[in-house]
Motif scaffolding. Structure first.
Motif, PDB file in Angstrom:
ATOM      1  N   HIS A  32     -10.613  -3.785   0.563  1.00 28.66           N
ATOM      2  CA  HIS A  32      -9.345  -4.488   0.726  1.00 28.66           C
ATOM      3  C   HIS A  32      -9.201  -5.057   2.135  1.00 28.66           C
ATOM      4  O   HIS A  32      -9.768  -4.523   3.091  1.00 28.66           O
ATOM      5  CB  HIS A  32      -8.190  -3.547   0.436  1.00 28.66           C
ATOM      6  CG  HIS A  32      -7.170  -4.120  -0.490  1.00 28.66           C
ATOM      7  ND1 HIS A  32      -7.329  -4.132  -1.853  1.00 28.66           N
ATOM      8  CD2 HIS A  32      -5.984  -4.731  -0.253  1.00 28.66           C
ATOM      9  CE1 HIS A  32      -6.264  -4.691  -2.414  1.00 28.66           C
ATOM     10  NE2 HIS A  32      -5.438  -5.073  -1.455  1.00 28.66           N
ATOM     11  N   ASP A  33      -8.448  -6.123   2.263  1.00 28.08           N
ATOM     12  CA  ASP A  33      -8.131  -6.700   3.568  1.00 28.08           C
ATOM     13  C   ASP A  33      -6.783  -6.150   4.027  1.00 28.08           C
ATOM     14  O   ASP A  33      -5.719  -6.623   3.595  1.00 28.08           O
ATOM     15  CB  ASP A  33      -8.069  -8.231   3.491  1.00 28.08           C
ATOM     16  CG  ASP A  33      -9.418  -8.849   3.170  1.00 28.08           C
ATOM     17  OD1 ASP A  33     -10.429  -8.312   3.640  1.00 28.08           O
ATOM     18  OD2 ASP A  33      -9.458  -9.858   2.431  1.00 28.08           O
ATOM     19  N   PHE A  34      -6.810  -5.150   4.895  1.00 27.24           N
ATOM     20  CA  PHE A  34      -5.582  -4.508   5.364  1.00 27.24           C
ATOM     21  C   PHE A  34      -5.155  -5.089   6.705  1.00 27.24           C
ATOM     22  O   PHE A  34      -5.987  -5.387   7.569  1.00 27.24           O
ATOM     23  CB  PHE A  34      -5.781  -3.007   5.526  1.00 27.24           C
ATOM     24  CG  PHE A  34      -5.945  -2.268   4.235  1.00 27.24           C
ATOM     25  CD1 PHE A  34      -4.865  -2.088   3.384  1.00 27.24           C
ATOM     26  CD2 PHE A  34      -7.181  -1.746   3.870  1.00 27.24           C
ATOM     27  CE1 PHE A  34      -5.011  -1.401   2.188  1.00 27.24           C
ATOM     28  CE2 PHE A  34      -7.334  -1.060   2.688  1.00 27.24           C
ATOM     29  CZ  PHE A  34      -6.255  -0.887   1.835  1.00 27.24           C
ATOM     30  N   ASP A  35      -3.853  -5.199   6.874  1.00 30.54           N
ATOM     31  CA  ASP A  35      -3.318  -5.455   8.209  1.00 30.54           C
ATOM     32  C   ASP A  35      -3.239  -4.144   8.989  1.00 30.54           C
ATOM     33  O   ASP A  35      -3.617  -4.089  10.166  1.00 30.54           O
ATOM     34  CB  ASP A  35      -1.924  -6.092   8.102  1.00 30.54           C
ATOM     35  CG  ASP A  35      -1.967  -7.475   7.495  1.00 30.54           C
ATOM     36  OD1 ASP A  35      -2.500  -8.381   8.146  1.00 30.54           O
ATOM     37  OD2 ASP A  35      -1.477  -7.639   6.354  1.00 30.54           O
ATOM     38  N   TYR A  36      -2.746  -3.106   8.318  1.00 30.22           N
ATOM     39  CA  TYR A  36      -2.591  -1.798   8.949  1.00 30.22           C
ATOM     40  C   TYR A  36      -3.190  -0.722   8.054  1.00 30.22           C
ATOM     41  O   TYR A  36      -3.013  -0.754   6.830  1.00 30.22           O
ATOM     42  CB  TYR A  36      -1.113  -1.460   9.183  1.00 30.22           C
ATOM     43  CG  TYR A  36      -0.395  -2.412  10.114  1.00 30.22           C
ATOM     44  CD1 TYR A  36      -0.468  -2.240  11.490  1.00 30.22           C
ATOM     45  CD2 TYR A  36       0.352  -3.473   9.612  1.00 30.22           C
ATOM     46  CE1 TYR A  36       0.192  -3.103  12.352  1.00 30.22           C
ATOM     47  CE2 TYR A  36       1.018  -4.344  10.468  1.00 30.22           C
ATOM     48  CZ  TYR A  36       0.921  -4.161  11.832  1.00 30.22           C
ATOM     49  OH  TYR A  36       1.569  -5.016  12.682  1.00 30.22           O
ATOM     50  N   ILE A  37      -3.884   0.217   8.670  1.00 36.86           N
ATOM     51  CA  ILE A  37      -4.327   1.416   7.960  1.00 36.86           C
ATOM     52  C   ILE A  37      -3.691   2.617   8.638  1.00 36.86           C
ATOM     53  O   ILE A  37      -3.786   2.781   9.861  1.00 36.86           O
ATOM     54  CB  ILE A  37      -5.857   1.566   7.964  1.00 36.86           C
ATOM     55  CG1 ILE A  37      -6.500   0.451   7.137  1.00 36.86           C
ATOM     56  CG2 ILE A  37      -6.266   2.923   7.396  1.00 36.86           C
ATOM     57  CD1 ILE A  37      -8.019   0.502   7.107  1.00 36.86           C
ATOM     58  N   VAL A  38      -3.029   3.448   7.849  1.00 36.68           N
ATOM     59  CA  VAL A  38      -2.404   4.675   8.339  1.00 36.68           C
ATOM     60  C   VAL A  38      -3.285   5.851   7.936  1.00 36.68           C
ATOM     61  O   VAL A  38      -3.577   6.030   6.748  1.00 36.68           O
ATOM     62  CB  VAL A  38      -0.987   4.848   7.760  1.00 36.68           C
ATOM     63  CG1 VAL A  38      -0.357   6.138   8.280  1.00 36.68           C
ATOM     64  CG2 VAL A  38      -0.112   3.645   8.081  1.00 36.68           C
ATOM     65  N   ILE A  39      -3.714   6.625   8.909  1.00 40.30           N
ATOM     66  CA  ILE A  39      -4.513   7.823   8.634  1.00 40.30           C
ATOM     67  C   ILE A  39      -3.569   9.005   8.533  1.00 40.30           C
ATOM     68  O   ILE A  39      -2.982   9.441   9.517  1.00 40.30           O
ATOM     69  CB  ILE A  39      -5.549   8.069   9.742  1.00 40.30           C
ATOM     70  CG1 ILE A  39      -6.466   6.856   9.909  1.00 40.30           C
ATOM     71  CG2 ILE A  39      -6.370   9.317   9.423  1.00 40.30           C
ATOM     72  CD1 ILE A  39      -7.440   6.998  11.065  1.00 40.30           C
ATOM     73  N   GLY A  40      -3.385   9.518   7.329  1.00 43.47           N
ATOM     74  CA  GLY A  40      -2.495  10.649   7.097  1.00 43.47           C
ATOM     75  C   GLY A  40      -1.290  10.241   6.277  1.00 43.47           C
ATOM     76  O   GLY A  40      -0.404   9.559   6.780  1.00 43.47           O
ATOM     77  N   GLY A  41      -1.258  10.674   5.024  1.00 44.23           N
ATOM     78  CA  GLY A  41      -0.103  10.380   4.166  1.00 44.23           C
ATOM     79  C   GLY A  41       0.875  11.529   4.159  1.00 44.23           C
ATOM     80  O   GLY A  41       1.262  12.033   3.100  1.00 44.23           O
ATOM     81  N   GLY A  42       1.283  11.952   5.364  1.00 45.69           N
ATOM     82  CA  GLY A  42       2.185  13.086   5.491  1.00 45.69           C
ATOM     83  C   GLY A  42       3.584  12.675   5.874  1.00 45.69           C
ATOM     84  O   GLY A  42       4.041  11.565   5.565  1.00 45.69           O
ATOM     85  N   THR A  43       4.268  13.564   6.588  1.00 46.41           N
ATOM     86  CA  THR A  43       5.672  13.356   6.939  1.00 46.41           C
ATOM     87  C   THR A  43       5.872  12.039   7.662  1.00 46.41           C
ATOM     88  O   THR A  43       6.720  11.220   7.278  1.00 46.41           O
ATOM     89  CB  THR A  43       6.163  14.517   7.823  1.00 46.41           C
ATOM     90  OG1 THR A  43       5.760  15.757   7.251  1.00 46.41           O
ATOM     91  CG2 THR A  43       7.674  14.485   7.975  1.00 46.41           C
ATOM     92  N   ALA A  44       5.098  11.805   8.720  1.00 44.86           N
ATOM     93  CA  ALA A  44       5.245  10.574   9.487  1.00 44.86           C
ATOM     94  C   ALA A  44       4.520   9.404   8.838  1.00 44.86           C
ATOM     95  O   ALA A  44       5.038   8.285   8.791  1.00 44.86           O
ATOM     96  CB  ALA A  44       4.730  10.787  10.909  1.00 44.86           C
ATOM     97  N   GLY A  45       3.305   9.645   8.330  1.00 47.01           N
ATOM     98  CA  GLY A  45       2.473   8.552   7.837  1.00 47.01           C
ATOM     99  C   GLY A  45       3.093   7.776   6.697  1.00 47.01           C
ATOM    100  O   GLY A  45       3.053   6.531   6.680  1.00 47.01           O
ATOM    101  N   LEU A  46       3.677   8.464   5.718  1.00 43.40           N
ATOM    102  CA  LEU A  46       4.281   7.763   4.592  1.00 43.40           C
ATOM    103  C   LEU A  46       5.527   6.999   5.019  1.00 43.40           C
ATOM    104  O   LEU A  46       5.820   5.914   4.497  1.00 43.40           O
ATOM    105  CB  LEU A  46       4.618   8.740   3.469  1.00 43.40           C
ATOM    106  CG  LEU A  46       3.419   9.307   2.705  1.00 43.40           C
ATOM    107  CD1 LEU A  46       3.893  10.234   1.595  1.00 43.40           C
ATOM    108  CD2 LEU A  46       2.557   8.192   2.126  1.00 43.40           C
ATOM    109  N   ALA A  47       6.277   7.551   5.967  1.00 39.59           N
ATOM    110  CA  ALA A  47       7.461   6.841   6.465  1.00 39.59           C
ATOM    111  C   ALA A  47       7.056   5.554   7.171  1.00 39.59           C
ATOM    112  O   ALA A  47       7.659   4.490   6.960  1.00 39.59           O
ATOM    113  CB  ALA A  47       8.252   7.750   7.416  1.00 39.59           C
ATOM    114  N   VAL A  48       6.029   5.624   8.017  1.00 36.28           N
ATOM    115  CA  VAL A  48       5.552   4.426   8.716  1.00 36.28           C
ATOM    116  C   VAL A  48       5.069   3.389   7.714  1.00 36.28           C
ATOM    117  O   VAL A  48       5.419   2.203   7.797  1.00 36.28           O
ATOM    118  CB  VAL A  48       4.418   4.795   9.696  1.00 36.28           C
ATOM    119  CG1 VAL A  48       3.754   3.538  10.248  1.00 36.28           C
ATOM    120  CG2 VAL A  48       4.960   5.632  10.846  1.00 36.28           C
ATOM    121  N   ALA A  49       4.259   3.820   6.751  1.00 37.74           N
ATOM    122  CA  ALA A  49       3.698   2.883   5.783  1.00 37.74           C
ATOM    123  C   ALA A  49       4.787   2.213   4.946  1.00 37.74           C
ATOM    124  O   ALA A  49       4.727   1.005   4.664  1.00 37.74           O
ATOM    125  CB  ALA A  49       2.718   3.619   4.875  1.00 37.74           C
TER     126      ALA A  49
END
Length: 594
Positions: free
Chosen positions: A14-31
């Motif tokens: 996929h062509d991502f603009d942003y990749i977030v490492i960690g789908g936890g408390t902070a990561g899912l909120a940021v994404a």
């Protein structure tokens, strides 16, 4: 509910603009916040599974049953000299939603001064006034009706709460008899009621809200709060059970630049590319671990682990701070029902040292604080100021809970006795530690190196050195307040003798020894990728826009960026950090015209 459904090859392609490492408390909120812009494509890598339908997570009453399961990284500290050589379990969430799926759901904030201290250190915009809008943005507070509010002391300040955010916050629907007895005993001891405990001061006694959706009676955590409502977005892609191994760094115009992430899915390895930024939200344990595995950190640590040094920074993994806890146990009237009422429903009490101990003991502690070596003058001065008799900050948290919460106390189950516990939690520790990747068992000849599969060395430094000595003395002195509370009416009408520490522990020396052998963690690690403030890379890992020093297109957004510990449970603050972090990322994107 929706389940992440993209395959690993498709994610990598996929062509991502942003990749977030960690789908936890902070990561899912940021994404979730970044993907509100339909022109941005956001990918999230989460090492654990999704567990949206698992009742062990969703049911508030089963919170302790999740620890140590497949949803837990099951970290452990190295043996702690200050704790008599004991190693402590450090649960961290390995599941979509991270530790917000495992925690005890406490929903509170620190004091205004806690966050203002971050700004005082030079981190612009991170004071109370700068963070309050993001606290409110994250929460959907369910106000109690007037009858319930009066009966259970469920107070709040309307102007300080959010009502339409993703995370539900509410008061419990059931309380034990001891809730009112403990509350009244604290008030009788002269502890003030705090009817605005979300508005910048949590000092005093108040009833504890929790992150529970009261309409469904389910845990409200990052996965159902931030991911599920937005899972149909075509520009938000989440891959679970995908383990990040390192951040891909390339030299661009003479500077190291984050361009993507190398990860594994099963036995296969992949690389995903991000055209704008990589955002590290792996938490206080694994954010520094991944930085080091990517070549960012203390050269000595990296070289010993067989990692090529790319960006030297001795602060990565340092500055670790955690809340220390001891638990006193008392016999209780057997007629009191010790049953699971759901999420913890207790009066919370935050006290300054000067309130919890005598004037003489307070002076003794202050004298110990004042002679500490000033290795980091500004941070140490802030911690010293919190011992000032005039400071009205919660140096200690006291929680009265039914049942035995002391893992070292093992009563005979056949004796028919029932127990209650007082949790004493030190909020502003001087103890400092570190989290680093471990040197592998390798020969330099075969070129082996540390990997993400090797758990990092977690060394909180509890009670170690002259600073740890202050923490130990403070804990010892403030434990005595629990005895005072349980001997006060009306709580004393149902609480009997103390069994932990045992009655034989009376002298200062005995109590000090018992504290060292029984202190545990409240699981609130922060600071390992801290904001550097005025001193920049000399004392930190990220700047006040959460950008990693000397690396382009790489940020850290989680509890690890906190330069100093707060007097509160961390959950609500981590969501606020994520909300603010997402705003900073979007602002910088607009400024660059990208």
């Amino acid at each position: 509910m929706s389940t992440p459904s993209i395959s690993a090859p498709d994610f990598a392609g996929h062509d991502f603009d942003y990749i977030v490492i960690g789908g936890g408390t902070a990561g899912l909120a940021v994404a979730a916040r970044l993907s509100e812009d339909p022109n941005l494509v956001v990918g999230v890598l989460e090492a654990g599974p999704e567990a949206l339908q698992d009742n062990a997570i969703n049911s508030p009453g089963q919170f302790l049953q999740i620890l140590g399961t497949k949803y837990d990284w099951q970290f452990e500290t190295v043996p702690q000299e200050g704790l008599g050589g004991r190693a402590l379990a450090w649960p961290r969430g390995r599941v979509l939603g991270g530790t917000s799926a495992l925690n005890l759901m406490t929903w509170n904030r620190g004091n205004k001064e806690d966050y203002d201290a971050w700004e005082q250190l030079g981190n612009k915009g991170w004071g109370w006034d700068g963070l309050l809008p993001f606290f409110k943005k994250a929460e959907a507070f369910h106000a109690p009706d007037k009858k319930t509010q009066s009966a259970n002391r469920e107070y709040y300040e309307p102007g300080a709460i959010g009502t339409d955010g993703p995370v539900h916050a509410s008061y419990s629907k059931q309380y034990s008899k001891t809730h009112q007895l403990c509350y009244d005993a604290l008030v009788a001891l002269g502890i003030p009621e705090n009817k605005s405990h979300h508005a910048g001061s949590n000092v005093g006694v108040w009833t504890n809200p929790v992150s529970v959706d009261p309409d469904r009676n389910t845990r409200s955590y990052a996965a159902p709060a931030y991911y599920v409502p937005n899972s149909s977005r075509r520009n938000l892609l989440v891959l679970t059970e995908a383990l990040a191994h390192e951040i891909i760094l390339e030299q661009k115009s003479g500077q190291w630049t984050a361009t993507g992430v190398r990860f594994s899915y099963g036995d296969d390895s992949f690389v995903a590319q991000a055209s704008r930024e990589v955002i590290l939200s792996a938490g206080s344990v694994q954010s520094p671990q991944l930085l080091e595995l990517s070549g960012i950190g203390n050269p000595q640590v990296l070289e010993e682990a067989g990692i090529e040094v790319r960006v030297p920074n001795p602060n990565v993994g340092e500055n670790l701070q955690d809340h220390l806890m001891t638990v006193s146990v008392f016999e209780i009237d057997p007629n009191i029902q010790v049953k699971n009422l759901g999420a913890p429903a207790s009066p919370f009490c935050y006290l300054p040292v000067s309130t919890a101990v005598s004037e003489e003991e307070s002076k003794l502690l202050l004298s110990k604080v004042e002679i500490l070596e000033r290795s980091t003058p500004e941070k140490d001065e802030i911690l010293r100021s919190r011992f000032d008799p005039e400071a009205n900050l919660g140096q200690f948290e006291y929680i009265f809970e039914l049942g035995n919460w002391n893992s070292n106390f093992h009563p005979d189950p056949s004796n028919g006795k029932r127990y209650a516990s007082v949790l004493q939690i030190l909020q502003y520790p001087f103890s400092r530690g570190s989290i680093h990747i471990c040197p592998p068992n390798f020969s330099r000849k075969d070129g082996s190196r540390s990997t993400i599969a090797t758990k990092p060395a977690i060394d909180p430094g509890y009670y170690y050195g002259e600073k740890g000595e202050v923490d130990l003395e403070t804990m010892k002195q403030c434990m005595r307040f629990s005895d005072k509370l349980c001997k006060s009416t009306p709580l004393s009408s149902v609480v009997g003798s103390r069994v932990a520490p045992p009655s034989s522990v009376t002298s200062d020396a005995d109590l000090r020894d018992w504290v060292a052998r029984n202190t545990t963690t409240d699981w609130h690690p922060v600071g390992t990728c801290a904001m550097g403030g005025h001193d920049g890379i000399r004392s930190g890992v990220v700047d006040d826009r959460l950008r990693v020093y000397n690396v382009k297109r790489l940020r850290v957004v989680d509890a690890s960026i906190m330069p100093l510990q707060i007097s509160a449970h961390l959950q609500a603050t981590v969501y606020a950090i994520a909300e603010k972090g997402a705003r900073l990322i979007l602002e910088d994107s607009v400024e660059k015209g990208t």
